[in-house]
Design an enzyme around this catalytic site. Structure first.
Site, mmCIF file in Angstrom:
data_model
loop_
_atom_site.group_PDB
_atom_site.id
_atom_site.type_symbol
_atom_site.label_atom_id
_atom_site.label_comp_id
_atom_site.label_asym_id
_atom_site.label_seq_id
_atom_site.Cartn_x
_atom_site.Cartn_y
_atom_site.Cartn_z
ATOM 1 N NE ARG A 110 -47.888 -23.536 -87.642
ATOM 2 C CZ ARG A 110 -47.412 -23.240 -88.847
ATOM 3 N NH1 ARG A 110 -47.008 -22.024 -89.090
ATOM 4 N NH2 ARG A 110 -47.348 -24.139 -89.779
ATOM 5 N NE ARG A 161 -62.177 -25.332 -90.031
ATOM 6 C CZ ARG A 161 -61.215 -25.936 -90.718
ATOM 7 N NH1 ARG A 161 -61.325 -27.217 -91.015
ATOM 8 N NH2 ARG A 161 -60.158 -25.272 -91.094
ATOM 9 N NE ARG A 213 -36.772 -30.488 -82.187
ATOM 10 C CZ ARG A 213 -36.077 -31.353 -81.477
ATOM 11 N NH1 ARG A 213 -34.862 -31.040 -81.054
ATOM 12 N NH2 ARG A 213 -36.574 -32.525 -81.156
ATOM 13 N NE ARG A 229 -44.641 -33.092 -90.632
ATOM 14 C CZ ARG A 229 -44.959 -31.816 -90.553
ATOM 15 N NH1 ARG A 229 -46.212 -31.448 -90.384
ATOM 16 N NH2 ARG A 229 -44.043 -30.874 -90.671
ATOM 17 C CD GLU A 286 -41.362 -33.628 -91.181
ATOM 18 O OE1 GLU A 286 -42.004 -33.858 -92.224
ATOM 19 O OE2 GLU A 286 -41.537 -32.618 -90.485
ATOM 20 C CE1 TYR A 312 -43.463 -23.408 -88.434
ATOM 21 C CE2 TYR A 312 -44.138 -23.187 -86.157
ATOM 22 C CZ TYR A 312 -44.099 -23.909 -87.315
ATOM 23 O OH TYR A 312 -44.701 -25.134 -87.354
ATOM 24 C CG ASP A 347 -47.316 -21.047 -92.854
ATOM 25 O OD1 ASP A 347 -46.580 -21.914 -92.355
ATOM 26 O OD2 ASP A 347 -48.454 -20.779 -92.430
HETATM 27 N N1 UDP Z 1 -49.409 -30.095 -83.386
HETATM 28 C C1 UDP Z 1 -49.847 -31.008 -82.452
HETATM 29 N N2 UDP Z 1 -50.388 -32.187 -82.885
HETATM 30 C C2 UDP Z 1 -50.502 -32.498 -84.200
HETATM 31 C C3 UDP Z 1 -50.059 -31.554 -85.157
HETATM 32 C C4 UDP Z 1 -49.505 -30.368 -84.713
HETATM 33 O O1 UDP Z 1 -49.762 -30.778 -81.258
HETATM 34 O O2 UDP Z 1 -50.989 -33.594 -84.520
HETATM 35 C C5 UDP Z 1 -48.821 -28.823 -82.889
HETATM 36 C C6 UDP Z 1 -47.323 -28.932 -82.637
HETATM 37 O O3 UDP Z 1 -47.014 -28.133 -81.516
HETATM 38 C C7 UDP Z 1 -46.723 -28.326 -83.887
HETATM 39 C C8 UDP Z 1 -47.731 -27.229 -84.220
HETATM 40 O O4 UDP Z 1 -48.975 -27.796 -83.846
HETATM 41 O O5 UDP Z 1 -45.445 -27.828 -83.672
HETATM 42 C C9 UDP Z 1 -47.760 -26.822 -85.680
HETATM 43 O O6 UDP Z 1 -47.889 -27.972 -86.475
HETATM 44 P P1 UDP Z 1 -47.959 -27.939 -88.058
HETATM 45 O O7 UDP Z 1 -48.019 -29.350 -88.527
HETATM 46 O O8 UDP Z 1 -49.053 -27.034 -88.441
HETATM 47 O O9 UDP Z 1 -46.596 -27.235 -88.424
HETATM 48 P P2 UDP Z 1 -45.436 -27.589 -89.444
HETATM 49 O O10 UDP Z 1 -44.507 -28.489 -88.707
HETATM 50 O O11 UDP Z 1 -46.066 -28.253 -90.617
HETATM 51 O O12 UDP Z 1 -44.816 -26.259 -89.746
#
Ligand code: UDP
Length: 367
Positions: free
Chosen positions: A170, A174, A247, A278, A298, A346, A348
Protein backbone atom coordinates in the site's frame (compact mmCIF):
# COMPACT_ATOMS: atom_id res chain seq x y z
CA UNK A 1 -42.81 -7.03 4.44
CA UNK A 2 -39.66 -5.31 3.19
CA UNK A 3 -37.70 -6.38 0.16
CA UNK A 4 -34.38 -6.02 1.96
CA UNK A 5 -33.25 -5.99 5.55
CA UNK A 6 -29.80 -4.42 5.61
CA UNK A 7 -27.76 -5.32 8.65
CA UNK A 8 -25.18 -2.61 9.23
CA UNK A 9 -25.33 1.01 8.06
CA UNK A 10 -21.71 1.46 6.99
CA UNK A 11 -20.77 2.26 3.41
CA UNK A 12 -21.65 -1.15 1.96
CA UNK A 13 -25.08 -1.28 3.58
CA UNK A 14 -25.87 2.36 2.85
CA UNK A 15 -24.86 2.17 -0.82
CA UNK A 16 -26.84 -1.03 -1.30
CA UNK A 17 -29.89 0.46 0.43
CA UNK A 18 -29.67 3.62 -1.66
CA UNK A 19 -29.51 1.71 -4.93
CA UNK A 20 -32.26 -0.71 -3.96
CA UNK A 21 -34.50 2.14 -2.86
CA UNK A 22 -33.85 3.90 -6.16
CA UNK A 23 -35.16 0.77 -7.91
CA UNK A 24 -38.36 0.89 -5.91
CA UNK A 25 -37.41 -1.74 -3.34
CA UNK A 26 -38.48 -1.35 0.25
CA UNK A 27 -35.54 -1.43 2.64
CA UNK A 28 -34.96 -1.37 6.36
CA UNK A 29 -31.43 -0.60 7.51
CA UNK A 30 -30.56 -1.62 11.06
CA UNK A 31 -27.46 -0.93 13.10
CA UNK A 32 -26.50 -2.11 16.56
CA UNK A 33 -24.82 1.19 17.37
CA UNK A 34 -26.78 4.24 18.44
CA UNK A 35 -25.97 6.02 15.18
CA UNK A 36 -25.76 5.31 11.46
CA UNK A 37 -22.66 5.28 9.27
CA UNK A 38 -20.54 2.45 10.64
CA UNK A 39 -16.92 3.42 11.03
CA UNK A 40 -17.09 6.55 8.90
CA UNK A 41 -19.35 8.19 11.50
CA UNK A 42 -18.17 11.59 12.71
CA UNK A 43 -18.90 13.16 16.07
CA UNK A 44 -19.03 16.94 16.40
CA UNK A 45 -16.83 18.04 19.29
CA UNK A 46 -16.44 21.82 19.74
CA UNK A 47 -17.36 22.34 16.08
CA UNK A 48 -14.75 19.86 14.84
CA UNK A 49 -15.70 16.71 12.92
CA UNK A 50 -14.06 13.92 14.89
CA UNK A 51 -13.55 10.64 13.03
CA UNK A 52 -14.74 8.53 15.93
CA UNK A 53 -13.68 5.14 14.61
CA UNK A 54 -10.35 6.16 13.13
CA UNK A 55 -9.28 8.61 10.45
CA UNK A 56 -10.98 8.17 7.09
CA UNK A 57 -9.47 9.89 4.08
CA UNK A 58 -11.37 9.36 0.88
CA UNK A 59 -9.30 8.60 -2.20
CA UNK A 60 -9.96 6.84 -5.47
CA UNK A 61 -8.64 6.55 -8.98
CA UNK A 62 -12.05 5.67 -10.29
CA UNK A 63 -13.87 8.69 -11.64
CA UNK A 64 -17.25 6.94 -11.44
CA UNK A 65 -16.79 6.28 -7.71
CA UNK A 66 -15.68 9.87 -7.17
CA UNK A 67 -18.76 11.17 -8.98
CA UNK A 68 -20.90 8.74 -7.05
CA UNK A 69 -19.91 10.10 -3.64
CA UNK A 70 -19.97 13.69 -4.89
CA UNK A 71 -23.71 13.37 -5.58
CA UNK A 72 -24.31 13.36 -1.86
CA UNK A 73 -21.73 15.67 -0.38
CA UNK A 74 -19.05 18.11 -1.47
CA UNK A 75 -15.45 17.20 -0.78
CA UNK A 76 -12.65 19.56 0.21
CA UNK A 77 -9.15 19.39 -1.27
CA UNK A 78 -7.40 17.77 1.70
CA UNK A 79 -4.34 15.78 0.67
CA UNK A 80 -3.06 13.25 3.15
CA UNK A 81 0.61 13.92 3.97
CA UNK A 82 1.40 12.12 7.20
CA UNK A 83 4.60 12.80 9.07
CA UNK A 84 6.42 10.08 11.00
CA UNK A 85 8.28 10.59 14.27
CA UNK A 86 10.98 7.95 14.57
CA UNK A 87 14.02 7.83 16.84
CA UNK A 88 13.62 11.52 17.68
CA UNK A 89 13.38 12.80 14.10
CA UNK A 90 10.50 13.73 11.81
CA UNK A 91 10.22 12.16 8.37
CA UNK A 92 7.82 12.78 5.53
CA UNK A 93 5.70 9.95 4.23
CA UNK A 94 5.18 8.21 1.91
CA UNK A 95 8.80 7.36 1.06
CA UNK A 96 9.79 10.15 -1.31
CA UNK A 97 12.64 12.57 -2.01
CA UNK A 98 11.92 14.47 1.22
CA UNK A 99 12.25 11.25 3.23
CA UNK A 100 15.43 10.25 1.40
CA UNK A 101 16.95 13.67 2.10
CA UNK A 102 15.96 13.45 5.77
CA UNK A 103 17.43 9.94 6.05
CA UNK A 104 20.60 10.17 4.02
CA UNK A 105 21.11 13.80 2.96
CA UNK A 106 20.76 12.80 -0.72
CA UNK A 107 19.53 15.68 -2.87
CA UNK A 108 18.78 14.21 -6.30
CA UNK A 109 16.69 11.28 -7.53
CA UNK A 110 19.83 9.66 -8.93
CA UNK A 111 21.58 9.79 -5.55
CA UNK A 112 18.46 8.47 -3.79
CA UNK A 113 17.98 5.67 -6.31
CA UNK A 114 21.61 4.63 -5.96
CA UNK A 115 21.35 4.52 -2.18
CA UNK A 116 18.10 2.53 -2.30
CA UNK A 117 19.39 0.17 -4.99
CA UNK A 118 22.50 -0.55 -2.95
CA UNK A 119 20.38 -1.47 0.09
CA UNK A 120 17.89 -3.50 -1.92
CA UNK A 121 20.71 -5.50 -3.53
CA UNK A 122 22.15 -6.20 -0.10
CA UNK A 123 18.96 -7.06 1.80
CA UNK A 124 16.22 -7.75 -0.74
CA UNK A 125 15.10 -11.22 -1.84
CA UNK A 126 13.82 -12.27 -5.29
CA UNK A 127 10.50 -13.65 -4.17
CA UNK A 128 9.33 -11.97 -0.92
CA UNK A 129 7.24 -14.28 1.27
CA UNK A 130 6.33 -11.97 4.12
CA UNK A 131 6.12 -8.30 5.03
CA UNK A 132 9.73 -8.03 6.20
CA UNK A 133 11.11 -9.55 3.02
CA UNK A 134 8.76 -7.43 0.94
CA UNK A 135 9.82 -4.22 2.70
CA UNK A 136 13.53 -4.99 2.46
CA UNK A 137 13.11 -5.72 -1.23
CA UNK A 138 11.15 -2.53 -1.81
CA UNK A 139 13.03 0.04 0.28
CA UNK A 140 16.06 -1.64 1.90
CA UNK A 141 17.21 -1.82 5.48
CA UNK A 142 17.43 1.80 6.70
CA UNK A 143 13.82 2.63 5.92
CA UNK A 144 12.68 -0.75 7.14
CA UNK A 145 14.48 -0.37 10.47
CA UNK A 146 13.49 3.24 11.13
CA UNK A 147 10.05 3.62 9.61
CA UNK A 148 8.50 0.19 9.05
CA UNK A 149 9.51 -2.62 11.41
CA UNK A 150 8.50 -1.21 14.78
CA UNK A 151 5.37 0.56 13.49
CA UNK A 152 4.17 -2.56 11.73
CA UNK A 153 4.81 -4.92 14.62
CA UNK A 154 3.06 -2.52 16.99
CA UNK A 155 0.13 -2.11 14.61
CA UNK A 156 -0.42 -5.81 14.02
CA UNK A 157 0.92 -7.35 17.24
CA UNK A 158 2.88 -9.84 15.14
CA UNK A 159 6.43 -10.15 13.84
CA UNK A 160 6.87 -8.61 10.41
CA UNK A 161 8.07 -12.01 9.24
CA UNK A 162 4.65 -13.43 10.09
CA UNK A 163 2.62 -10.82 8.23
CA UNK A 164 1.41 -10.95 4.62
CA UNK A 165 3.43 -8.78 2.26
CA UNK A 166 0.44 -7.06 0.62
CA UNK A 167 0.01 -4.75 3.64
CA UNK A 168 3.18 -2.88 2.76
CA UNK A 169 2.47 -2.72 -0.96
CA UNK A 170 0.00 0.00 0.00
CA UNK A 171 2.89 2.40 0.64
CA UNK A 172 4.22 4.15 -2.47
CA UNK A 173 7.92 4.90 -3.14
CA UNK A 174 8.47 8.07 -5.10
CA UNK A 175 11.49 9.87 -6.58
CA UNK A 176 9.80 13.25 -6.41
CA UNK A 177 9.47 15.76 -3.58
CA UNK A 178 5.85 14.82 -3.10
CA UNK A 179 4.30 14.01 0.29
CA UNK A 180 0.89 12.99 -1.04
CA UNK A 181 0.29 9.62 0.65
CA UNK A 182 -1.96 8.35 -2.13
CA UNK A 183 -1.36 7.94 -5.84
CA UNK A 184 -5.03 8.32 -6.70
CA UNK A 185 -6.45 11.06 -8.91
CA UNK A 186 -9.23 12.03 -6.49
CA UNK A 187 -8.91 12.72 -2.79
CA UNK A 188 -10.62 14.73 -0.06
CA UNK A 189 -12.75 14.84 3.06
CA UNK A 190 -16.50 15.47 2.89
CA UNK A 191 -17.18 19.08 3.89
CA UNK A 192 -19.10 18.90 7.14
CA UNK A 193 -17.99 15.32 7.78
CA UNK A 194 -18.94 11.83 6.59
CA UNK A 195 -22.38 11.89 8.16
CA UNK A 196 -23.50 14.01 5.21
CA UNK A 197 -22.53 11.21 2.86
CA UNK A 198 -24.39 8.58 4.90
CA UNK A 199 -27.46 10.79 5.36
CA UNK A 200 -27.51 11.42 1.63
CA UNK A 201 -27.31 7.71 0.85
CA UNK A 202 -30.00 6.82 3.37
CA UNK A 203 -32.32 9.71 2.61
CA UNK A 204 -35.91 8.45 2.47
CA UNK A 205 -35.00 4.96 3.74
CA UNK A 206 -36.29 3.47 6.96
CA UNK A 207 -33.53 3.00 9.53
CA UNK A 208 -33.30 1.64 13.05
CA UNK A 209 -30.39 2.18 15.44
CA UNK A 210 -29.68 0.29 18.69
CA UNK A 211 -30.95 -2.75 16.82
CA UNK A 212 -28.86 -5.85 17.43
CA UNK A 213 -29.51 -8.40 14.69
CA UNK A 214 -28.15 -11.29 16.74
CA UNK A 215 -30.37 -10.44 19.72
CA UNK A 216 -33.42 -11.57 17.70
CA UNK A 217 -32.34 -12.98 14.42
CA UNK A 218 -35.55 -14.79 13.52
CA UNK A 219 -37.58 -11.64 14.12
CA UNK A 220 -35.34 -9.54 11.90
CA UNK A 221 -35.03 -12.20 9.19
CA UNK A 222 -38.81 -12.37 8.97
CA UNK A 223 -39.08 -8.64 8.25
CA UNK A 224 -37.80 -8.94 4.68
CA UNK A 225 -37.54 -11.19 1.64
CA UNK A 226 -33.77 -10.91 1.62
CA UNK A 227 -31.02 -9.91 4.00
CA UNK A 228 -27.89 -7.90 3.22
CA UNK A 229 -25.46 -8.77 5.97
CA UNK A 230 -22.41 -6.56 6.50
CA UNK A 231 -21.19 -7.82 9.89
CA UNK A 232 -18.50 -10.38 10.66
CA UNK A 233 -18.99 -13.43 8.49
CA UNK A 234 -17.77 -15.84 11.17
CA UNK A 235 -20.29 -14.47 13.64
CA UNK A 236 -23.10 -14.99 11.11
CA UNK A 237 -22.26 -18.70 11.06
CA UNK A 238 -21.81 -18.91 14.84
CA UNK A 239 -18.05 -19.45 14.38
CA UNK A 240 -18.62 -23.00 13.12
CA UNK A 241 -15.32 -23.08 11.19
CA UNK A 242 -13.47 -21.23 13.96
CA UNK A 243 -12.97 -17.57 14.81
CA UNK A 244 -11.42 -15.27 12.26
CA UNK A 245 -8.71 -13.01 13.62
CA UNK A 246 -9.05 -9.23 13.64
CA UNK A 247 -6.95 -6.37 14.91
CA UNK A 248 -8.66 -3.87 17.12
CA UNK A 249 -7.93 -0.28 18.13
CA UNK A 250 -8.49 1.84 21.18
CA UNK A 251 -8.95 5.57 20.71
CA UNK A 252 -8.08 8.13 23.35
CA UNK A 253 -9.60 11.47 22.40
CA UNK A 254 -8.86 14.81 24.06
CA UNK A 255 -10.22 18.32 23.57
CA UNK A 256 -7.32 20.73 24.02
CA UNK A 257 -7.45 24.41 24.82
CA UNK A 258 -5.10 25.42 22.05
CA UNK A 259 -5.63 26.01 18.34
CA UNK A 260 -2.94 23.75 16.92
CA UNK A 261 -1.35 20.76 18.64
CA UNK A 262 0.83 19.13 16.00
CA UNK A 263 0.48 21.10 12.76
CA UNK A 264 -0.72 18.13 10.73
CA UNK A 265 -3.75 15.84 10.65
CA UNK A 266 -1.67 12.69 11.04
CA UNK A 267 1.61 12.15 12.89
CA UNK A 268 2.76 8.54 13.09
CA UNK A 269 4.71 7.39 16.11
CA UNK A 270 6.91 4.69 14.70
CA UNK A 271 8.97 3.60 17.71
CA UNK A 272 8.10 0.41 19.59
CA UNK A 273 8.37 2.02 23.04
CA UNK A 274 5.41 4.37 22.37
CA UNK A 275 2.18 2.37 22.68
CA UNK A 276 0.15 4.32 20.12
CA UNK A 277 0.74 4.29 16.36
CA UNK A 278 -0.47 7.78 15.54
CA UNK A 279 -2.06 10.97 16.76
CA UNK A 280 -4.85 12.40 14.63
CA UNK A 281 -5.59 16.12 14.92
CA UNK A 282 -9.02 16.15 13.32
CA UNK A 283 -9.41 19.86 12.52
CA UNK A 284 -6.60 19.70 9.96
CA UNK A 285 -8.71 17.40 7.79
CA UNK A 286 -10.97 20.37 7.21
CA UNK A 287 -8.47 23.24 7.58
CA UNK A 288 -10.26 24.19 10.81
CA UNK A 289 -9.65 27.55 12.46
CA UNK A 290 -11.44 26.87 15.76
CA UNK A 291 -9.86 28.09 18.99
CA UNK A 292 -9.64 24.57 20.36
CA UNK A 293 -8.45 21.32 18.90
CA UNK A 294 -9.31 17.64 19.27
CA UNK A 295 -6.63 14.97 19.12
CA UNK A 296 -6.95 11.19 19.15
CA UNK A 297 -4.23 8.75 20.08
CA UNK A 298 -4.67 5.41 18.33
CA UNK A 299 -3.60 2.33 20.28
CA UNK A 300 -3.60 -1.01 18.46
CA UNK A 301 -4.89 -3.87 20.55
CA UNK A 302 -5.75 -7.54 20.33
CA UNK A 303 -9.27 -8.23 19.26
CA UNK A 304 -11.68 -10.06 21.55
CA UNK A 305 -15.42 -10.43 20.84
CA UNK A 306 -16.46 -7.46 22.99
CA UNK A 307 -14.13 -5.12 21.06
CA UNK A 308 -14.59 -3.55 17.65
CA UNK A 309 -13.08 -5.57 14.78
CA UNK A 310 -11.20 -3.00 12.71
CA UNK A 311 -8.70 -4.81 10.56
CA UNK A 312 -9.04 -8.33 9.15
CA UNK A 313 -5.77 -10.27 9.52
CA UNK A 314 -5.50 -11.67 6.00
CA UNK A 315 -2.75 -14.22 6.56
CA UNK A 316 -2.87 -17.75 5.14
CA UNK A 317 -4.40 -19.31 8.22
CA UNK A 318 -7.29 -16.83 8.36
CA UNK A 319 -7.79 -16.86 4.60
CA UNK A 320 -8.30 -20.63 4.77
CA UNK A 321 -10.95 -20.20 7.46
CA UNK A 322 -12.59 -17.36 5.54
CA UNK A 323 -12.82 -19.51 2.40
CA UNK A 324 -14.90 -22.07 4.29
CA UNK A 325 -17.31 -19.36 5.41
CA UNK A 326 -17.43 -17.86 1.93
CA UNK A 327 -18.24 -21.20 0.33
CA UNK A 328 -21.09 -21.68 2.74
CA UNK A 329 -22.28 -18.09 2.31
CA UNK A 330 -22.46 -18.57 -1.46
CA UNK A 331 -25.02 -21.34 -0.98
CA UNK A 332 -27.44 -19.10 0.93
CA UNK A 333 -29.59 -17.40 -1.67
CA UNK A 334 -31.62 -15.28 0.69
CA UNK A 335 -28.59 -13.50 2.10
CA UNK A 336 -26.05 -11.17 0.48
CA UNK A 337 -22.74 -10.83 2.30
CA UNK A 338 -20.70 -7.69 1.73
CA UNK A 339 -18.34 -5.11 3.16
CA UNK A 340 -15.08 -5.24 5.07
CA UNK A 341 -16.27 -7.62 7.78
CA UNK A 342 -18.45 -9.93 5.69
CA UNK A 343 -15.86 -10.16 2.90
CA UNK A 344 -12.98 -10.20 5.40
CA UNK A 345 -11.01 -7.72 3.29
CA UNK A 346 -8.71 -4.84 4.27
CA UNK A 347 -10.83 -2.46 2.21
CA UNK A 348 -10.46 1.28 1.69
CA UNK A 349 -13.72 3.21 1.43
CA UNK A 350 -13.71 3.45 -2.36
CA UNK A 351 -13.26 -0.32 -2.58
CA UNK A 352 -16.23 -0.95 -0.30
CA UNK A 353 -18.36 1.31 -2.48
CA UNK A 354 -17.14 -0.48 -5.61
CA UNK A 355 -18.00 -3.82 -4.03
CA UNK A 356 -21.49 -2.61 -3.07
CA UNK A 357 -22.12 -1.27 -6.58
CA UNK A 358 -20.97 -4.56 -8.09
CA UNK A 359 -23.35 -6.42 -5.79
CA UNK A 360 -26.16 -4.06 -6.83
CA UNK A 361 -25.41 -4.76 -10.47
CA UNK A 362 -25.63 -8.52 -9.91
CA UNK A 363 -28.73 -8.28 -7.80
CA UNK A 364 -30.67 -6.03 -10.17
CA UNK A 365 -29.25 -7.16 -13.50
CA UNK A 366 -32.65 -7.75 -15.00
CA UNK A 367 -34.08 -4.41 -13.92
N1 UDP B 1 3.39 1.50 7.76
C1 UDP B 1 4.67 1.59 8.28
N2 UDP B 1 5.11 2.80 8.75
C2 UDP B 1 4.33 3.91 8.73
C3 UDP B 1 3.03 3.82 8.19
C4 UDP B 1 2.59 2.59 7.73
O1 UDP B 1 5.40 0.62 8.33
O2 UDP B 1 4.79 4.97 9.19
C5 UDP B 1 2.94 0.18 7.26
C6 UDP B 1 2.30 -0.67 8.36
O3 UDP B 1 2.64 -2.02 8.11
C7 UDP B 1 0.82 -0.46 8.13
C8 UDP B 1 0.75 -0.34 6.61
O4 UDP B 1 1.95 0.33 6.27
O5 UDP B 1 0.05 -1.50 8.62
C9 UDP B 1 -0.45 0.44 6.09
O6 UDP B 1 -0.52 1.67 6.76
P1 UDP B 1 -1.64 2.75 6.48
O7 UDP B 1 -1.42 3.88 7.43
O8 UDP B 1 -1.63 3.05 5.04
O9 UDP B 1 -2.96 1.94 6.79
P2 UDP B 1 -4.23 2.25 7.68
O10 UDP B 1 -3.90 1.80 9.05
O11 UDP B 1 -4.47 3.72 7.60
O12 UDP B 1 -5.31 1.42 7.05
Amino acid sequence: MKDYLIVGSGLFGSVFAHEANKRGKKCLVIDKRNHLGGNVYCENIAGIQVHKYGAHIFHTNDEAIWQYVNQFVKFNNYVNSPVALAKGKLYNLPFNMNTFYQLWGVKTPAEAAEKLQHQIEQYGVPNPQNLEEQALSLVGKDIYDILIKEYTEKQWGKKATELPSFIIKRLPVRFRFDNNYFNDRFQGIPIGGYNGLINGLLDGIETLTDADYFADRTYYDNLAEKVVYTGKIDEYFAYEFGQLEYRSLRFETELLNQPNYQGNAVINYNDADIPFTRIIEHKHFEFGTQEKTVITREYPQNWTPEKEAYYPVNDDKNQRIYKQYRTKADTIEKVIFGGRLAEYRYYDMHQVIASALKTVKNEFQNQ
